[in-house]
Design a protein around this motif. Structure first.
Motif, PDB file in Angstrom:
ATOM      1  N   GLN A 241       0.822  -1.205   0.000  1.00  0.00           N
ATOM      2  CA  GLN A 241       0.000   0.000   0.000  1.00  0.00           C
ATOM      3  C   GLN A 241       0.861   1.262   0.000  1.00  0.00           C
ATOM      4  O   GLN A 241       0.498   2.270  -0.611  1.00  0.00           O
ATOM      5  N   ASP A 242       2.016   1.193   0.665  1.00  0.00           N
ATOM      6  CA  ASP A 242       2.933   2.336   0.646  1.00  0.00           C
ATOM      7  C   ASP A 242       3.314   2.711  -0.785  1.00  0.00           C
ATOM      8  O   ASP A 242       3.301   3.889  -1.150  1.00  0.00           O
ATOM      9  N   ILE A 243       3.666   1.712  -1.592  1.00  0.00           N
ATOM     10  CA  ILE A 243       4.087   1.977  -2.966  1.00  0.00           C
ATOM     11  C   ILE A 243       2.910   2.471  -3.803  1.00  0.00           C
ATOM     12  O   ILE A 243       3.049   3.385  -4.624  1.00  0.00           O
ATOM     13  N   SER A 244       1.728   1.882  -3.602  1.00  0.00           N
ATOM     14  CA  SER A 244       0.547   2.324  -4.348  1.00  0.00           C
ATOM     15  C   SER A 244       0.240   3.792  -4.087  1.00  0.00           C
ATOM     16  O   SER A 244      -0.031   4.567  -5.018  1.00  0.00           O
ATOM     17  N   ARG A 245       0.287   4.196  -2.826  1.00  0.00           N
ATOM     18  CA  ARG A 245       0.009   5.598  -2.489  1.00  0.00           C
ATOM     19  C   ARG A 245       1.114   6.514  -3.016  1.00  0.00           C
ATOM     20  O   ARG A 245       0.839   7.636  -3.456  1.00  0.00           O
ATOM     21  N   LEU A 246       2.353   6.044  -2.963  1.00  0.00           N
ATOM     22  CA  LEU A 246       3.456   6.831  -3.499  1.00  0.00           C
ATOM     23  C   LEU A 246       3.249   7.095  -4.990  1.00  0.00           C
ATOM     24  O   LEU A 246       3.380   8.236  -5.458  1.00  0.00           O
ATOM     25  N   LEU A 247       2.929   6.062  -5.723  1.00  0.00           N
ATOM     26  CA  LEU A 247       2.706   6.215  -7.162  1.00  0.00           C
ATOM     27  C   LEU A 247       1.523   7.134  -7.446  1.00  0.00           C
ATOM     28  O   LEU A 247       1.545   7.932  -8.384  1.00  0.00           O
ATOM     29  N   PHE A 248       0.480   7.017  -6.616  1.00  0.00           N
ATOM     30  CA  PHE A 248      -0.702   7.858  -6.800  1.00  0.00           C
ATOM     31  C   PHE A 248      -0.360   9.334  -6.640  1.00  0.00           C
ATOM     32  O   PHE A 248      -0.860  10.192  -7.373  1.00  0.00           O
ATOM     33  N   THR A 249       0.510   9.651  -5.676  1.00  0.00           N
ATOM     34  CA  THR A 249       0.917  11.046  -5.482  1.00  0.00           C
ATOM     35  C   THR A 249       1.686  11.570  -6.689  1.00  0.00           C
ATOM     36  O   THR A 249       1.762  12.783  -6.897  1.00  0.00           O
ATOM     37  N   LYS A 250       2.245  10.663  -7.475  1.00  0.00           N
ATOM     38  CA  LYS A 250       2.978  11.043  -8.673  1.00  0.00           C
ATOM     39  C   LYS A 250       2.110  10.982  -9.928  1.00  0.00           C
ATOM     40  O   LYS A 250       2.610  11.117 -11.051  1.00  0.00           O
ATOM     41  N   GLY A 251       0.809  10.753  -9.734  1.00  0.00           N
ATOM     42  CA  GLY A 251      -0.103  10.702 -10.870  1.00  0.00           C
ATOM     43  C   GLY A 251      -0.088   9.383 -11.610  1.00  0.00           C
ATOM     44  O   GLY A 251      -0.573   9.311 -12.744  1.00  0.00           O
ATOM     45  N   LYS A 252       0.438   8.351 -10.979  1.00  0.00           N
ATOM     46  CA  LYS A 252       0.502   7.034 -11.608  1.00  0.00           C
ATOM     47  C   LYS A 252      -0.448   6.085 -10.894  1.00  0.00           C
ATOM     48  O   LYS A 252      -0.473   6.028  -9.665  1.00  0.00           O
ATOM     49  N   ILE A 253      -1.225   5.355 -11.672  1.00  0.00           N
ATOM     50  CA  ILE A 253      -2.165   4.387 -11.107  1.00  0.00           C
ATOM     51  C   ILE A 253      -1.711   2.997 -11.513  1.00  0.00           C
ATOM     52  O   ILE A 253      -1.603   2.692 -12.704  1.00  0.00           O
ATOM     53  N   ALA A 254      -1.426   2.158 -10.525  1.00  0.00           N
ATOM     54  CA  ALA A 254      -0.925   0.817 -10.800  1.00  0.00           C
ATOM     55  C   ALA A 254      -1.515  -0.149  -9.782  1.00  0.00           C
ATOM     56  O   ALA A 254      -1.844   0.240  -8.656  1.00  0.00           O
ATOM     57  N   PRO A 255      -1.688  -1.418 -10.160  1.00  0.00           N
ATOM     58  CA  PRO A 255      -2.232  -2.388  -9.210  1.00  0.00           C
ATOM     59  C   PRO A 255      -1.301  -2.588  -8.021  1.00  0.00           C
ATOM     60  O   PRO A 255      -0.079  -2.372  -8.116  1.00  0.00           O
ATOM     61  N   VAL A 256      -1.884  -2.991  -6.902  1.00  0.00           N
ATOM     62  CA  VAL A 256      -1.115  -3.236  -5.680  1.00  0.00           C
ATOM     63  C   VAL A 256      -0.130  -4.373  -5.920  1.00  0.00           C
ATOM     64  O   VAL A 256      -0.504  -5.464  -6.348  1.00  0.00           O
ATOM     65  N   LEU A 257       1.144  -4.115  -5.636  1.00  0.00           N
ATOM     66  CA  LEU A 257       2.192  -5.110  -5.818  1.00  0.00           C
ATOM     67  C   LEU A 257       2.162  -6.144  -4.696  1.00  0.00           C
ATOM     68  O   LEU A 257       1.558  -5.931  -3.643  1.00  0.00           O
ATOM     69  N   THR A 258       2.841  -7.251  -4.914  1.00  0.00           N
ATOM     70  CA  THR A 258       3.066  -8.175  -3.807  1.00  0.00           C
ATOM     71  C   THR A 258       4.006  -7.496  -2.820  1.00  0.00           C
ATOM     72  O   THR A 258       4.777  -6.591  -3.197  1.00  0.00           O
ATOM     73  N   PRO A 259       3.998  -7.895  -1.543  1.00  0.00           N
ATOM     74  CA  PRO A 259       4.919  -7.261  -0.586  1.00  0.00           C
ATOM     75  C   PRO A 259       6.384  -7.499  -0.945  1.00  0.00           C
ATOM     76  O   PRO A 259       7.235  -6.649  -0.661  1.00  0.00           O
ATOM     77  N   GLU A 260       6.663  -8.624  -1.585  1.00  0.00           N
ATOM     78  CA  GLU A 260       8.039  -8.882  -2.018  1.00  0.00           C
ATOM     79  C   GLU A 260       8.459  -7.889  -3.094  1.00  0.00           C
ATOM     80  O   GLU A 260       9.568  -7.332  -3.050  1.00  0.00           O
ATOM     81  N   GLU A 261       7.573  -7.667  -4.057  1.00  0.00           N
ATOM     82  CA  GLU A 261       7.877  -6.690  -5.104  1.00  0.00           C
ATOM     83  C   GLU A 261       7.992  -5.283  -4.538  1.00  0.00           C
ATOM     84  O   GLU A 261       8.859  -4.500  -4.939  1.00  0.00           O
ATOM     85  N   ALA A 262       7.107  -4.967  -3.600  1.00  0.00           N
ATOM     86  CA  ALA A 262       7.138  -3.645  -2.984  1.00  0.00           C
ATOM     87  C   ALA A 262       8.422  -3.434  -2.196  1.00  0.00           C
ATOM     88  O   ALA A 262       8.984  -2.324  -2.181  1.00  0.00           O
TER      89      ALA A 262
END
Length: 330
Positions: A241-262
């Motif tokens: 969720q940290d990475i998803s919110r980070l990307l959202f603040t940058k105007g990027k919308i992406a599916p939630v990654l696995t915790p390993e990928e994150a």
């Protein structure tokens, strides 16, 4: 403390929208078994990472699959729909599941400009009459004759059904006052901007006028939560969720990654600072700690119910969040 569920029907990486909708059903059944008070479906358009574009349809399905938990929308975005249609939909839901339906509405768009104009068939959306539209919908749901000339020559069927609870979503003092004046519940989206204050919630209570929909003021607060048995486990799962919110603040919308990928996602120092700031609206920790924090905030701000939205990558981890919180608080 009452606990409830808010579901945006997330489509996490490697899964499909159909998977996400089936996950919503599984979550509703679990919430019903655990004693959660209500489950609301959000409304989002134009994003393939969220499958909750028709919350009232999902609500009908979930109500049929559960026994006691209240089911509703959190919320239907009023700008896209006629008050008559809103009233007809929720009266129909209430006819099938009397005493268990929530008419939760919001004033936002729930989508980007392209979605907004597509939903309005290319016409300029009407965004300045939200409270008047809400008034008309409430009157029609309650089998009253609306004041609006456009709607006072028709009725909303089915008639004479058990009234749904009515709720207004918001994150400002003005929306709190407007909900109070109308005698409906107020739902504060703390996970949205983190600006809850006792003054806002007190303004709702001070202005509350009993209505056919609600006899006394009711407040729920929505929190984004990632929890587990230990802090270490919660931190690991929260990275997605940290990475998803980070990307959202940058105007990027992406599916939630696995915790390993994150965990392997490359971060700058600025990225780490943004993630840390975002933790103000994302509660992460062991279940006992999160439970204590929610109880503390309930005492501090005076709300009645915590509504939990949780989006780990794996469905089983999401279900575990709700199991752990129920164990601590229900």
């Amino acid at each position: 403390m009452r606990l409830s569920i808010l579901d945006q029907v997330p489509v996490t990486k490697g899964n499909t929208a159909v998977d996400a909708l089936k996950n919503a059903e599984e979550l509703a059944v679990l919430g019903d078994e655990l004693g959660y008070h209500r489950m609301w479906m959000a409304e989002h358009h134009g994003m393939d990472i969220l499958a909750s574009s028709a919350p009232e349809v999902i609500a009908a399905h979930l109500a049929a699959k559960t026994r006691t938990i209240r089911i509703g929308t959190g919320g239907v975005m009023m700008m896209h729909y006629s008050p008559l249609k809103l009233a007809e939909v929720f009266k129909t839901l209430s006819a099938f599941s009397p005493g268990r339906i929530d008419f939760g509405v919001g004033r936002a768009a729930g989508g980007d400009q392209r979605s907004i104009y597509a939903l309005s068939e290319g016409r300029q959306p009407m965004v300045n009459n939200m409270y008047e539209k809400l008034d008309t919908a409430l009157q029609l749901i309650n089998d009253e004759v609306p004041e609006d000339d456009l709607y006072n020559k028709t009725i909303a069927t089915p008639s004479q059904v058990v009234l749904p609870e009515a709720w207004l979503l918001g994150a400002t003092g003005n929306s709190a006052i407007q909900a109070g004046i109308r005698g409906i519940g107020y739902s504060f989206a703390q996970f949205f901007n983190g600006q809850m204050s006792k003054e806002i919630l007190d303004a709702y209570k001070k202005n509350f006028q009993p209505s056919a929909f609600m006899e006394k003021p009711e407040i729920n607060v929505s929190y984004m939560v990632t929890t587990a048995e230990t802090n270490e486990e919660a931190e690991f799962e929260a990275k997605s969720q940290d990475i998803s919110r980070l990307l959202f603040t940058k105007g990027k919308i992406a599916p939630v990654l696995t915790p390993e990928e994150a965990s392997d996602y490359p971060l700058t120092e600025m990225d780490r600072m943004i993630i840390q700031d975002n933790r103000e609206i994302h509660l992460v920790g062991a279940a006992k700690e999160i439970a204590m924090l929610l109880q503390k905030e309930q005492q501090q701000y005076g709300f009645d119910e915590a509504m939990i939205v949780s989006i780990p990558h794996a469905q089983e981890k999401r279900l575990e969040v709700y199991r752990l919180l129920a164990k601590e608080l229900l």
